[in-house]
Structure formats: structure tokens, C-alpha cells
Design a protein around this motif. Structure first.
Motif, PDB file in Angstrom:
ATOM      1  N   TYR A  47       1.193   4.271  -2.683  1.00  0.00           N
ATOM      2  CA  TYR A  47       1.092   5.676  -2.261  1.00  0.00           C
ATOM      3  C   TYR A  47       2.301   6.472  -2.763  1.00  0.00           C
ATOM      4  O   TYR A  47       2.155   7.557  -3.328  1.00  0.00           O
ATOM      5  N   ASN A  48       3.508   5.892  -2.562  1.00  0.00           N
ATOM      6  CA  ASN A  48       4.716   6.595  -2.998  1.00  0.00           C
ATOM      7  C   ASN A  48       4.695   6.877  -4.491  1.00  0.00           C
ATOM      8  O   ASN A  48       5.048   7.973  -4.938  1.00  0.00           O
ATOM      9  N   PRO A  57      -7.151  28.756   9.366  1.00  0.00           N
ATOM     10  CA  PRO A  57      -7.556  28.445  10.738  1.00  0.00           C
ATOM     11  C   PRO A  57      -6.987  29.402  11.780  1.00  0.00           C
ATOM     12  O   PRO A  57      -7.576  29.564  12.842  1.00  0.00           O
ATOM     13  N   PHE A 115       6.058  25.262   8.878  1.00  0.00           N
ATOM     14  CA  PHE A 115       5.298  24.502   7.879  1.00  0.00           C
ATOM     15  C   PHE A 115       6.264  23.896   6.860  1.00  0.00           C
ATOM     16  O   PHE A 115       5.919  23.686   5.696  1.00  0.00           O
ATOM     17  N   GLN A 165       0.834  -1.195   0.000  1.00  0.00           N
ATOM     18  CA  GLN A 165       0.000   0.000   0.000  1.00  0.00           C
ATOM     19  C   GLN A 165       0.874   1.252   0.000  1.00  0.00           C
ATOM     20  O   GLN A 165       0.615   2.207  -0.724  1.00  0.00           O
ATOM     21  N   ILE A 166       1.953   1.188   0.803  1.00  0.00           N
ATOM     22  CA  ILE A 166       2.847   2.339   0.881  1.00  0.00           C
ATOM     23  C   ILE A 166       3.528   2.562  -0.469  1.00  0.00           C
ATOM     24  O   ILE A 166       3.714   3.690  -0.913  1.00  0.00           O
ATOM     25  N   ARG A 211       5.340  20.955   4.531  1.00  0.00           N
ATOM     26  CA  ARG A 211       3.955  20.919   4.081  1.00  0.00           C
ATOM     27  C   ARG A 211       3.707  21.633   2.766  1.00  0.00           C
ATOM     28  O   ARG A 211       2.584  21.683   2.291  1.00  0.00           O
ATOM     29  N   GLU A 266       2.086   7.100  -6.426  1.00  0.00           N
ATOM     30  CA  GLU A 266       1.041   8.076  -6.750  1.00  0.00           C
ATOM     31  C   GLU A 266       1.537   9.498  -6.472  1.00  0.00           C
ATOM     32  O   GLU A 266       1.386  10.399  -7.300  1.00  0.00           O
ATOM     33  N   VAL A 267       2.174   9.663  -5.296  1.00  0.00           N
ATOM     34  CA  VAL A 267       2.635  10.995  -4.926  1.00  0.00           C
ATOM     35  C   VAL A 267       3.729  11.471  -5.878  1.00  0.00           C
ATOM     36  O   VAL A 267       3.735  12.616  -6.331  1.00  0.00           O
ATOM     37  N   PRO A 302       3.746  27.777  14.084  1.00  0.00           N
ATOM     38  CA  PRO A 302       4.649  26.636  13.916  1.00  0.00           C
ATOM     39  C   PRO A 302       5.307  26.642  12.535  1.00  0.00           C
ATOM     40  O   PRO A 302       4.886  27.376  11.647  1.00  0.00           O
ATOM     41  N   TYR A 320       2.258  12.452  -9.133  1.00  0.00           N
ATOM     42  CA  TYR A 320       1.513  13.702  -9.013  1.00  0.00           C
ATOM     43  C   TYR A 320       2.467  14.895  -8.985  1.00  0.00           C
ATOM     44  O   TYR A 320       2.253  15.892  -9.672  1.00  0.00           O
TER      45      TYR A 320
END
Lengths: 295, 221
Positions: free
Chosen positions: A118-119, A155, A274, A114-115, A277, A121-122, A272, A125
Motif C-alpha cells: 500500500y505504501n 455532503p 481537513f 500488505q501495508i 485529506r 502504491e501511494v 471539521p 501515485y
């Protein structure tokens, strides 16, 4: 050929005729190859079914058991020593080989992860994202920046970037008077600029007040004499000498990048880091959007 | 041997079970053992954080918030690195949750700070427009039960061998000696907080629930 087989073939012949009669009454075009093949298939199935069934039934009626018995018998029920049926034996052998292959190679090397998915796909992308936005215009960046802002920044800073009544930094201007004074009084060394630490108390009293009013006012009008001490690092125009020190005049890309990377604790509270991110393109987009908020 | 097995159906069944179970054993057991180990650098929860975790459980945050980031791009973009099982090694019980009325909180400590939590717990809608999260004003006046949290630390240390230091041990004496550390930790968090009742309680040697909860939330990284 015994009577049984003949009867069976007779039944299948009857079925075929009935099928044909039905097909003809339904006015189906048998010149259509698909229809013709379907009819042919039906005939083959009917013949084969009755032929094979009748063969085995008659064999059961006539065959005699013969061959060499094994040593065991259970209440008189014995077992013949038969050769393994070759089809079964080859399948069994194939299963053994497959098992060894799967155990040593198939499972360890080809297992689904699964990982891993995911890797991939990322990665795919990000590649596409970099390609698409290599030459994005300012409108695209601004709307991308707005989306990022609404998810990551809103937020705390509010949907409009106004800082929610002083709960976070207000993006409608560069700095408030209170913020400038706080930095002058306490110094600042959180953002990792090449100029390094700004010591506390570079200006005092009325001088600090004058600088704060001037910087908070967007650096318009006459420059107070006390600002000279700031100009040494931030530049006479407050732009930060090309990324050497923070720009106090505007939100440039260097400033947004440094704050996102290091986070910052100021008079209002703590933001904080980022760091992980956002991608560089997203940072650029965010800068464009934040700049649009001050205009 | 096969003839012997055929004559002994019990041992034959045992043999069949062992052969079939073997595949499961070699595939499941090693990854299970690996996954249960704490990840490198993971520290057990401090006593204050445990008290905060109790507040989290008591007010049933798990009803709306999960603590498990799945390896999907949409999720890691918003919440950060996907979760791995070793991160929960000291979670007893783990608080994965299965309902996300609110966002996932597994890495909330990375992108929210003490002052934000303080404002948000007091009046969520002031910060997040349209938020349906209720206000938790009672966290500012209720006192967290740090003594029970200490007892929990002692229990998991003795029963599960959770690696706490030597100063955490059973007995009232040990607790009285340890309590100042908890209060220090609480004060370090409260430095960034504005509500006066929080500071008053800390002066009296009590820890308001909000401080313990924020300590716990800041720890989630």
C-alpha cells in the motif's frame, strides 16, 4: 535381453507405427519442425515407457533379496541396512539448509506486507500526480477541484455549493450579512493567520450593520466610513493584506488553505479540519473551483 | 530415542504435531498478541458513547455501514488512514461490518460534525441528494438507556480490565454519583444542536438517542 523386453519393445514399435499411420492419414506436414518434434516426442515416450516398465517387471521376477539385515523384525518382516539413496539424501540436506535460511533470513526479511505494498502504491501515485500536475492549466484544476468538492465538500455544502438552505456556508458569495455580524460581535481566532485574533465588538450597532451590508454585498459601491476599522487588518480592498489576515472579498488560496487546515465554527455550525485529506495541488484545484462558484 | 519413538506411536504423533505446530506458533502468536493490544493513547468509550453504540447496534447501522478502512489507496483517499486492529481493543463487540450500502464510518468523527449529523439523521436526502438512507426521526424522541451503558462500562471494567477510572463501579450509589457527568457530556454535544425536543429532554435529565449516537459517531476518529 529376455523375451519380456522384446515383447515390450514390440508393443511400443506397434504403437509408433500406428501413430505414424494415423499422422500420415491426417495429412500432417512433418517438415514443420513443431510437428516433427511432437512425433519424435511421442516415439521417445512410447519407447521409454515400455522399456523402463519391462525392465522393472523383469527385475521383480528375477531379483533375489540380499544384504545385511537390521536388528529389528516385525512378525518376521525385516529391514535391510541400505545406504540412503543419494538423491533423497541431498534433497533432505537441501531442505534443512533452506529451512534455516528461511527461518532466519527469508521470512523475516522478505515476507510480503500488505501495508508495504500500500505504501509503495501511494508513494508511486503521489510522485506521478505531482509530475503530471506540475503545470496544469486552469481548466484541469477546475475540473479536479469539482471532483474533490463533490466527494469531500458536497455532503455539507451541497452539490452546487449553495450550502443547502443555510445548513452550511454558501459559496455563491463570500459572506452573508448574518455571518459578518456574527464575526464582528463574537470576534474570530480560529484560522491561524499571522495577524492573530480579531477581538469581538470592533464595531457596534449601526456601524456594524453598515459594514455587514457592505461586505455581504461583495464590497461594491461606496465604502461606509465604519469600514475603516476593518481595513486596518483586512485591507481597504478586503483582500487581507497578502495573506496576513483573511480575505473578506474573495476565496483566495490562503483562505481555503487555512479553513481546510483549521476547520471553523461559525454562526451556521462547525466545519471539521481537513488537514490530512488533501495535497497542496488538490487545495489549489479546490480553490480554483470555489472561485468559479462565486463568479 | 528414535527407536523408542517408533515403538510409541502416541508420543511419535505428539512429536510430529509439536514440530509442525512450531512454525505456526512463531509466526502467528507474536503478531496476534501485538495486534490485540490497544494503540497508544486509545481511551475506552465514555458511558454516553457506549449508549450511542447501543443505538448504533439497535438500529442496525452495521447492515449498511462498515467500520473498517482497508489499506487501499481508493479507500484511504475517501475515508482517511487505514484501520489497525489495536484501535478496536475496547470494541465489544467490534462493528466492522461487511456491507457498504452507505460509506464507511470508522473515521466519520474526523470529517462530520454534530450539526451535520443532526440535519442528516432528521432528513438524509436534504443533505445528500439521492441518498437512500432512511430518516431516523425517532432518535430525537427516544431516550437512550444510559444506565445500561453504565452497567456495560462497569462490566467490561471488571471482566476485561478495561481502564475506566475508579468512579465507575457497581452499585446504584455509584451510578447516581456518576450520572451528572454523563448529562454534562450530553449537554456539551447538544450545544450545537437545534431541535427543541433534544434540549427539553436534557433539561429533564434524560438523554435522547440522537445525542448519544452523535457522541459515539464524533468519537470515531
Amino acid at each position: 535381453m529376455n523375451s519380456m523386453v522384446i515383447k515390450a519393445l514390440g508393443v511400443s514399435g506397434l504403437l509408433i507405427v500406428a501413430t505414424l499411420a494415423m499422422v500420415l492419414s491426417m495429412d500432417i506436414d512433418l517438415n514443420d519442425p513443431i510437428n516433427a518434434m511432437t512425433i519424435l516426442g511421442a516415439i521417445v515416450i512410447a519407447t521409454a515407457t515400455f522399456g523402463v516398465t519391462s525392465k522393472y517387471i523383469s527385475q521383480m521376477k528375477t531379483d533375489k533379496a540380499e544384504g545385511e539385515l537390521t536388528d529389528e523384525n516385525w512378525d518376521g518382516i525385516g529391514e535391510y541396512k541400505n545406504e540412503l539413496p543419494s538423491g533423497w539424501a541431498y534433497t533432505f540436506l537441501g531442505t534443512l539448509i533452506y529451512t534455516v535460511w528461511y527461518f532466519l533470513i527469508g521470512f523475516p526479511l522478505n515476507a510480503y506486507s500488505q501495508i508495504g505494498e500500500y505504501n509503495e502504491e501511494v508513494k508511486a501515485y503521489h510522485k506521478k500526480f505531482e509530475e503530471v500536475h506540475k503545470t496544469s492549466d486552469i481548466q484541469t484544476l477546475q475540473s479536479m477541484g469539482q471532483s474533490i468538492f463533490l466527494v469531500q465538500c458536497a455532503p455539507c455544502h451541497g452539490n452546487t455549493g449553495d450550502g443547502l438552505n443555510g445548513k452550511a456556508h454558501d459559496f455563491s458569495k463570500r459572506m452573508s450579512k448574518e455571518q459578518v455580524l456574527h464575526v464582528i460581535n463574537n470576534g474570530q481566532n480560529q484560522l491561524g493567520y499571522p495577524m492573530g485574533e480579531m477581538p469581538a465588538g470592533m464595531a457596534m450597532g449601526a456601524d456594524a450593520e453598515a459594514i455587514a451590508v457592505y461586505v455581504a454585498g461583495g464590497m461594491k459601491g461606496e465604502q461606509p466610513a465604519a469600514y475603516g476599522v476593518c481595513a486596518g487588518c483586512h485591507g481597504a480592498d478586503g483582500q487581507g493584506m497578502g495573506g496576513m489576515a483573511p480575505s473578506i472579498a474573495m476565496y483566495d488560496e490562503v483562505l481555503v488553505g487555512h479553513v481546510l487546515e483549521h476547520g471553523k465554527k461559525g454562526v451556521i455550525g462547525k466545519m471539521p479540519s481537513f488537514k490530512t485529506r488533501m495535497t497542496p495541488i488538490q487545495e489549489k484545484a479546490l480553490t480554483v473551483y470555489i472561485q468559479s462558484l462565486t463568479m | 530415542m528414535f527407536h523408542w519413538l517408533e515403538k510409541n506411536p502416541f508420543f511419535f504423533s505428539v512429536g510430529v504435531f509439536v514440530v509442525i505446530a512450531f512454525a505456526g506458533l512463531v509466526e502467528i502468536v507474536p503478531s496476534f498478541a501485538e495486534a490485540a493490544r490497544p494503540i497508544v493513547g486509545l481511551k475506552p468509550y465514555s458511558v454516553l458513547e457506549l449508549a450511542g453504540k447501543e443505538v448504533y447496534k439497535k438500529d442496525h447501522c452495521i447492515a449498511c455501514h462498515s467500520q473498517l478502512i482497508r489499506p487501499f489507496k481508493a479507500e484511504t483517499d475517501r475515508y482517511g488512514q487505514y484501520s489497525v486492529s489495536g484501535e478496536y481493543a475496547y470494541d465489544r463487540p467490534f462493528l466492522w461490518g461487511s456491507k457498504r450500502t452507505g460509506p464507511d464510518l470508522h473515521r466519520i468523527g474526523n470529517y462530520r460534525t454534530t450539526d451535520w449529523h443532526e440535519n442528516h439523521m432528521w432528513e438524509p436526502e436534504e443533505l445528500v441528494a439521492g441518498s437512500i438512507m432512511p430518516a431516523y426521526k425517532h432518535h430525537f424522541t427516544n431516550i437512550a438507556d444510559i444506565e445500561t451503558a453504565y452497567a456495560e462500562a462497569v462490566t467490561v471494567k471488571e471482566v476485561f480490565n478495561t481502564p475506566y477510572g475508579d468512579e465507575i463501579k457497581a452499585g446504584e450509589e455509584a451510578w447516581n454519583a456518576y450520572k451528572p457527568q454523563v448529562l454534562e457530556e450530553a449537554k456539551a454535544i447538544a450545544v450545537d444542536m437545534k431541535h427543541p425536543e433534544v434540549h427539553e429532554a436534557l433539561k429533564k435529565g434524560e438523554v435522547p438517542e440522537i445525542v448519544a449516537l452523535i457522541a459515539y459517531l464524533n468519537r470515531l476518529k
